[in-house]
Structure formats: structure tokens, C-alpha cells
Design a protein around this motif. Structure first.
Motif, PDB file in Angstrom:
ATOM      1  N   GLU A 120       0.807  -1.223   0.000  1.00 59.72           N
ATOM      2  CA  GLU A 120       0.000   0.000   0.000  1.00 59.72           C
ATOM      3  C   GLU A 120       0.839   1.272   0.000  1.00 59.72           C
ATOM      4  O   GLU A 120       0.301   2.377  -0.083  1.00 59.72           O
ATOM      5  N   ILE A 121       2.160   1.126   0.132  1.00 56.22           N
ATOM      6  CA  ILE A 121       3.013   2.312   0.069  1.00 56.22           C
ATOM      7  C   ILE A 121       2.911   2.915  -1.330  1.00 56.22           C
ATOM      8  O   ILE A 121       3.063   2.213  -2.331  1.00 56.22           O
ATOM      9  N   PRO A 122       2.599   4.203  -1.440  1.00 58.55           N
ATOM     10  CA  PRO A 122       2.457   4.821  -2.768  1.00 58.55           C
ATOM     11  C   PRO A 122       3.710   4.625  -3.620  1.00 58.55           C
ATOM     12  O   PRO A 122       4.834   4.800  -3.136  1.00 58.55           O
ATOM     13  N   LYS A 123       3.500   4.276  -4.870  1.00 61.17           N
ATOM     14  CA  LYS A 123       4.625   4.045  -5.775  1.00 61.17           C
ATOM     15  C   LYS A 123       5.427   5.339  -5.971  1.00 61.17           C
ATOM     16  O   LYS A 123       4.866   6.407  -6.178  1.00 61.17           O
ATOM     17  N   GLY A 124       6.749   5.209  -5.887  1.00 60.91           N
ATOM     18  CA  GLY A 124       7.620   6.344  -6.142  1.00 60.91           C
ATOM     19  C   GLY A 124       7.783   7.298  -4.984  1.00 60.91           C
ATOM     20  O   GLY A 124       8.500   8.304  -5.109  1.00 60.91           O
ATOM     21  N   ILE A 125       7.138   7.025  -3.839  1.00 62.52           N
ATOM     22  CA  ILE A 125       7.249   7.954  -2.717  1.00 62.52           C
ATOM     23  C   ILE A 125       8.679   7.958  -2.194  1.00 62.52           C
ATOM     24  O   ILE A 125       9.345   6.924  -2.121  1.00 62.52           O
ATOM     25  N   LYS A 126       9.179   9.132  -1.843  1.00 65.13           N
ATOM     26  CA  LYS A 126      10.557   9.272  -1.379  1.00 65.13           C
ATOM     27  C   LYS A 126      10.629   8.913   0.096  1.00 65.13           C
ATOM     28  O   LYS A 126       9.832   9.387   0.914  1.00 65.13           O
ATOM     29  N   MET A 127      11.588   8.029   0.433  1.00 68.05           N
ATOM     30  CA  MET A 127      11.761   7.567   1.808  1.00 68.05           C
ATOM     31  C   MET A 127      13.152   7.967   2.308  1.00 68.05           C
ATOM     32  O   MET A 127      14.146   7.831   1.595  1.00 68.05           O
ATOM     33  N   VAL A 128      13.211   8.445   3.536  1.00 66.49           N
ATOM     34  CA  VAL A 128      14.473   8.774   4.180  1.00 66.49           C
ATOM     35  C   VAL A 128      14.494   8.053   5.529  1.00 66.49           C
ATOM     36  O   VAL A 128      13.537   8.148   6.301  1.00 66.49           O
ATOM     37  N   LYS A 129      15.588   7.318   5.802  1.00 60.97           N
ATOM     38  CA  LYS A 129      15.651   6.530   7.033  1.00 60.97           C
ATOM     39  C   LYS A 129      16.984   6.725   7.739  1.00 60.97           C
ATOM     40  O   LYS A 129      18.022   6.849   7.095  1.00 60.97           O
ATOM     41  N   THR A 130      16.929   6.727   9.078  1.00 60.19           N
ATOM     42  CA  THR A 130      18.148   6.704   9.896  1.00 60.19           C
ATOM     43  C   THR A 130      17.936   5.700  11.025  1.00 60.19           C
ATOM     44  O   THR A 130      16.806   5.342  11.358  1.00 60.19           O
ATOM     45  N   LYS A 131      19.027   5.267  11.622  1.00 54.45           N
ATOM     46  CA  LYS A 131      18.945   4.256  12.678  1.00 54.45           C
ATOM     47  C   LYS A 131      18.394   4.849  13.972  1.00 54.45           C
ATOM     48  O   LYS A 131      18.561   6.027  14.257  1.00 54.45           O
ATOM     49  N   ILE A 132      17.734   3.977  14.736  1.00 57.55           N
ATOM     50  CA  ILE A 132      17.200   4.361  16.044  1.00 57.55           C
ATOM     51  C   ILE A 132      17.658   3.341  17.074  1.00 57.55           C
ATOM     52  O   ILE A 132      17.796   2.152  16.764  1.00 57.55           O
TER      53      ILE A 132
END
Length: 428
Positions: A58-70
């Protein structure tokens, strides 16, 4: 039309399961239709209480994702007491059910991890996002909690750049949530929670609430608050008639049911009906789709309800929607105290979209009760209305036996995800 960028800072994102992920997953789907490009900032290695891999689709196609560790201390807490796993979802053992380990764990959680155990993501996120926002020319951010520590990310970014537009989304209240009083806070810790909450309210350009009452309460604390409720997507079409959806008269609860929202009066009334009405006993089923507290299940399994019990455990979201559609009655519970009358469980909107009757419990004059009255979608009860409750359940049972379809729900289009996102875009 050139889209404006909005950075959404969220802990819950697929494959996280449960209600916390749905709100901004759906907003992100529709925001581009209203001129906004959502960018998601989320942990790279979160510790989710529920995982639903099917939501990845269900994640929109092409959506920009930014991740960092927690870094989160939950693994250490779970070594002390396996029941500490509940804390991730805001659940607690209460009263006589609390062991000394539970009491100690709750005290540590409330007084050492303020506002919550995700606080250690705040400083590294602020450092990373300050540079990221500048490099990508992003002028608008959203923080959504719980966990409310994410609002502290927004607070620090706003202080460093007062021109930044910040929307703080409260899916649940902070100090007014029902389990807050169970955190065993010292006076110093309680004061710290309130100071942080009020600081967020004062500094955020807009505070979003998911209920009308919460929005009014936030305003009293200095917030520029607006209500945008949760909502529903269009339900898949079904050719199953309401009167034929289940071979038995099925009361279904979909989601997580913890001790603080346990409708004990309902189990008592159902036991009475099973004993008094043989026809009801033959045709009744109590179905739990999701996670139910072990102590609630133990009580039910020791009663005559045990022979009517059907437990599926957690199901993927699409299968949970199917279970909602097949139910004869849908159960909704809220905390019994007055302070909780502003809580609107997110599942009510998906319940509404099925057209099936909703049986609700919670404080009188609650926002849920107002929605049910407005939509004619069900009946709301307090936790002491046993006679009226029994009469209403029997009436629904007779309608089911006769094949009488539920009344059509009214005025529910206002709660569609797309219409709610249009309102959000106007606020942004």
C-alpha cells in the motif's frame, strides 16, 4: 502544477501493523492529488509491536523515503519482564494483575523515558534533518505521535528555523491519554511531561487532533488546534447480502483489546443471554480478530462464552476488513473514564463503511456517541447499562434471524480518506 514538498516524520510505517500506521499511509497516498509531494522520514530499524507485511503493497509508488537508525531500550525491558512488550502499544497490566516486575517496569518507563522510549532518536534526527531540509528546500514538516518524542524533533527544528512550517499531529493525546495516570510518575516527571507537551502546542504552527474534544482541549493548552478525524477507504464490493454474511449471529471485535478497555458488562450480559435463551446460544458467535489481553481471554474462557468463542489472532489489514464485512455486529470499546470521551478509535470509520451495526462502549456524550447518532450506525452504551444493552442485542439478533438488513448509514462520505486529505491539504 508544481508540487510543494512536505516531510512527514513518523515512527509507524509499513511493515508496521495496527492502527498507528494507517493515518499517514493514507494521507500520503492522496496528497499528490492536491499539490503536495510527501517525503517520509522513519526509523531504519524500528521495534514494532505488530508487523503486517501486506501493508508494504500500500506504500504509494515512487514515494521518497528517508531513514536513519534508532536505538530503543525495549529489548532490555523485555528481558526484565516479557509483559513489557505491551508497552510498545501503550498497554499495561493494571490493579491486581500487576506483578512487582510490572510495577517496576512501568515506573521506569514513565520516569526515565520522557516522553517515551523513542526519545533517543530525537537528537540524531534533528542533526540529520536540519541539513536535509536545507539541501532539499523543504519548508513544511509534519510530526505524528505517539510516540510523542517525534514532536520534540519538530520542536527543535522549528526553534533552529522559525520560518519552518510545522504541523504536529496527535493521533492520541499526550498527558490526557487514559493510561497516563498509570505511569507511576513522580511530581517532577509529571511536570516535565506537561512542560514538553505545552511547549509543542505553543511552537507548532498547527496542532492536528483526531477528535473534536481533543481539539478543544488542545486549544485550552495554547495550541492552534484543528480536528481531522481518521477515515476509511472505499470498501471492496461484495455480493454477500447482510442477512447471509455469517451462518451465526457473530459479534466481532477487530484490533487490540487491552485491560483498560475491557467491557466486562458485555461479557456478563452475553452469559445471561446464553443461559436464558437457548436459540441465541445455538446461533451466537463471539469473534476476536487481533490481539486480546491474556487476562481478558482467561476470564471469557472460564465462562459459558467459551463454547461460542472464535479467535483468529492478528490478520493482515485486507483480511481484517473482510472480517468486518462478515460480522453481524461490530464491537468498539473505549476507556470508561470521562477524560476519554474525545478518543475516536480509528477502526470506527472502517466499521462505518461496512454498513454493519456497531456496538460501542465508553463514557457518555463522547465523540464516538455523536458520530453513531449522526450516522445512525449503531448504539453507544456506558459501562453500567446492562438492561438496555441486553434489550438492544436481542433486537439485533431478531433482525438477523428475520433477515432484516441494517439501516443505511448516513453522512459517512465526510470520513472518506480522500475528502479528509483535501481538508489536510488546505491546512498545509
Amino acid at each position: 502544477m508544481t508540487s510543494k514538498k512536505v516531510l512527514i516524520i513518523t515512527y509507524y510505517w509499513p511493515p508496521a501493523g495496527g492502527p498507528g500506521v494507517q493515518r499517514w499511509l493514507k494521507f500520503s497516498r492522496y496528497l499528490p492529488e492536491f499539490g503536495w509531494e510527501p517525503i517520509i522520514y522513519t526509523p531504519e530499524n524500528p521495534s514494532y509491536p505488530i508487523v503486517d507485511e501486506t501493508l508494504l503493497a500500500e506504500i504509494p509508488k515512487g514515494i521518497k523515503m528517508v531513514k536513519t537508525k534508532i536505538w530503543e531500550p525495549y529489548q532490555l525491558a523485555e528481558k526484565l519482564n516479557r509483559n513489557n512488550k505491551k508497552f510498545k502499544a501503550g498497554q499495561f497490566d493494571v490493579g491486581k494483575n500487576q506483578s512487582w516486575k510490572s510495577r517496576l517496569s512501568i515506573w521506569i518507563r514513565g520516569n526515565f523515558f520522557i516522553p517515551d522510549a523513542r526519545k533517543y532518536w530525537v537528537k540524531p534526527s534533528v542533526k540529520f534533518l536540519k541539513k536535509y531540509l536545507q539541501e532539499n528546500k523543504i519548508e513544511t514538516i509534519v510530526t505524528t505521535g505517539p510516540p510523542h518524542s517525534l514532536h520534540l524533533i519538530g520542536r527543535e527544528l522549528k526553534k533552529q528555523n522559525p520560518a519552518l512550517k510545522w504541523l504536529a499531529d496527535f493521533r492520541d493525546p499526550w498527558t490526557e491519554i487514559s493510561y497516563y495516570k498509570h505511569l507511576k510518575l513522580t511530581k517532577k516527571s509529571d511536570r516535565k511531561h506537561h512542560q514538553l507537551e505545552e511547549d509543542v502546542f505553543r511552537n507548532a504552527d498547527i496542532t492536528l487532533a483526531t477528535s473534536y474534544t481533543d481539539a478543544e482541549n488542545f486549544k485550552k493548552k495554547g495550541a492552534c488546534a484543528i480536528c481531522i478525524t481518521n477515515g476509511f477507504d472505499a470498501m471492496p464490493k461484495t455480493d454477500i447480502e447482510h442477512s447471509k454474511r455469517s451462518e451465526k449471529f457473530t459479534l466481532s471485535y477487530v484490533g487490540v483489546l487491552e485491560q483498560l478497555r475491557n467491557p466486562e458488562i458485555l461479557w456478563e450480559v452475553l452469559v445471561e443471554l446464553l443461559h436464558e435463551n437457548e436459540d441465541f446460544r445455538k446461533n451466537f458467535k463471539l469473534k476476536f480478530v487481533g490481539k486480546v489481553d491474556d487476562r481478558i481471554l482467561n476470564t471469557i474462557e472460564k465462562s459459558s462464552l467459551a463454547e461460542s468463542l472464535d479467535i483468529t489472532g492478528y490478520l493482515p489489514h485486507d483480511q481484517s476488513l473482510e472480517e468486518m464485512q462478515k460480522a453481524s455486529l461490530l464491537l468498539l470499546t473505549n476507556f470508561p473514564n470521562e477524560v476519554s470521551k474525545g478518543i475516536i478509535p480509528g477502526k470506527i470509520f472502517e466499521y462505518l463503511s461496512t454498513g454493519n451495526p456497531i456496538l460501542s462502549f465508553g463514557p457518555k456524550n463522547s465523540d464516538v456517541e455523536k458520530i453513531l447518532e449522526k450516522t445512525h450506525a449503531g448504539k453507544h452504551f456506558g459501562y453500567s447499562d446492562s438492561s438496555a444493552l441486553k434489550t438492544w442485542i436481542l433486537q439485533q439478533y431478531e433482525n438477523w434471524k428475520k433477515g432484516i438488513p441494517p439501516k443505511e448509514n448516513l453522512n459517512i462520505e465526510a470520513f472518506s480518506r480522500k475528502n479528509l486529505t483535501e481538508k489536510l491539504s488546505e491546512i498545509l
